[in-house]
Design a protein around this motif. Sequence first.
Motif, PDB file in Angstrom:
ATOM      1  N   CYS A 214       0.831  -1.209   0.000  1.00  0.00           N
ATOM      2  CA  CYS A 214       0.000   0.000   0.000  1.00  0.00           C
ATOM      3  C   CYS A 214       0.864   1.257   0.000  1.00  0.00           C
ATOM      4  CB  CYS A 214      -0.932  -0.001   1.213  1.00  0.00           C
ATOM      5  SG  CYS A 214      -2.257  -1.222   1.132  1.00  0.00           S
ATOM      6  N   PHE A 219      -1.240   4.428  -1.844  1.00  0.00           N
ATOM      7  CA  PHE A 219      -2.675   4.356  -1.608  1.00  0.00           C
ATOM      8  C   PHE A 219      -3.099   5.344  -0.525  1.00  0.00           C
ATOM      9  CE2 PHE A 219      -3.499  -0.336  -3.024  1.00  0.00           C
ATOM     10  CZ  PHE A 219      -3.401   0.076  -4.342  1.00  0.00           C
ATOM     11  N   PHE A 227      -8.668  -1.890  -1.210  1.00  0.00           N
ATOM     12  CA  PHE A 227      -7.706  -2.938  -1.541  1.00  0.00           C
ATOM     13  C   PHE A 227      -7.802  -4.089  -0.538  1.00  0.00           C
ATOM     14  CE2 PHE A 227      -2.979  -4.171  -1.733  1.00  0.00           C
ATOM     15  CZ  PHE A 227      -3.195  -5.049  -2.797  1.00  0.00           C
ATOM     16  N   LEU A 261      -5.231  -0.295  -8.829  1.00  0.00           N
ATOM     17  CA  LEU A 261      -6.320  -0.779  -7.980  1.00  0.00           C
ATOM     18  C   LEU A 261      -7.554  -1.111  -8.812  1.00  0.00           C
ATOM     19  CD1 LEU A 261      -7.319  -1.297  -5.082  1.00  0.00           C
ATOM     20  CD2 LEU A 261      -8.050   1.094  -5.006  1.00  0.00           C
TER      21      LEU A 261
END
Length: 269
Positions: A214, A219, A227, A261
Motif C-alpha cells: 500500500c 494508496f 484494496f 487498484l
Amino acid sequence: MILFCCAMYCEAVPLIREYKLRRNGDNILLEEYTDENGEISLIIIGVGSVTAAAKVACELTLLCSKKMNTDIHIVNVGVCAGTKELRGKIFLVNKITDANTEKSFYPDMLYKVNIPEISLFTCSSPVSVIENNSFYDMEAVGIYTAANCFLSPDRITFLKIVSDNGEERITSQYITSLVEQNISYINEVCSLLSDTMRIQPIYNVDWDMFNEVCDRLHFTVSMKNEFKQIVKYASLNGQDIEKILNQLPETADKKQGKEILDELKKRIV
C-alpha cells in the motif's frame, strides 16, 4: 452489521416494524433507522441510480470510519417491474445490467436460500413494456457500483418483489403490503447473513507485506480499505495472495496506484 437500502419509505415500513428500528437523529445527512444494538440499520436512498449511489457511498463512508473492523452487508429490498403472473413474488438477484450501457455486475452467491434467482435490468426511467422473463428497477446499478468501492460482491444482496408490469398505477400502501407478505423470506436471508458474520473468516494474508505494498502504491486511506476488501475476497476464494502482492509494481504517485487498484478489482472481483 446488516444495512438495508430502500428506495422509498413505503418499502421500508415493514422492515422498520419487523426489526424495531428507530430514526437516527444523529445522522443529519441521511434518513437512517437503526436498532438498539447497532446490528441493523436502514437508509432511504431515493429513486434512481445516481441518488442511490450517492447515498450508499455517504453511508458506507460514515460506517467504515466508525466501524473499521465490523463486517457490513448491504441488503437492497424493493419492488421491481415484471410480468403480471409474477406479481407479489420475491426474487434474489444474481446479475444486474445497466440498460443504458449494457454493462453487467454480479453479486456473488455464496449461500443458498429458498428464493428463486433472476437477472435484473436497471433503467434510468420507468419501463412501460415488459419482455418475458425480464425484470426492471431504477436503483440496483447505483447501489452496486457504490457499495463495491467498499465491500466485496458477496456482501451486496438484492431482494426484489414484482409489483407491476410497467403499465399499472400502484400505491404506496400496495408496495408496503407486498414487502409485508414477503417478510419471512427477508428474515431467512438476514438470518443466514448474521450467522455468516458471526464466524470470523481466516484470511491467508501477510498483512505486513500488504501494508508495504500500500505504501509502495501510494494508496490513500480509502484506497487501502478498498484494496483490503479485494485481498480478503481473493483469499477466501483460494487465490495466492503473496503472488498477487509480489507482482504489484512501485508507482510514482496515487494516480498510478488508483489505476492499478481499478485493474485489480476487474481481475479479481
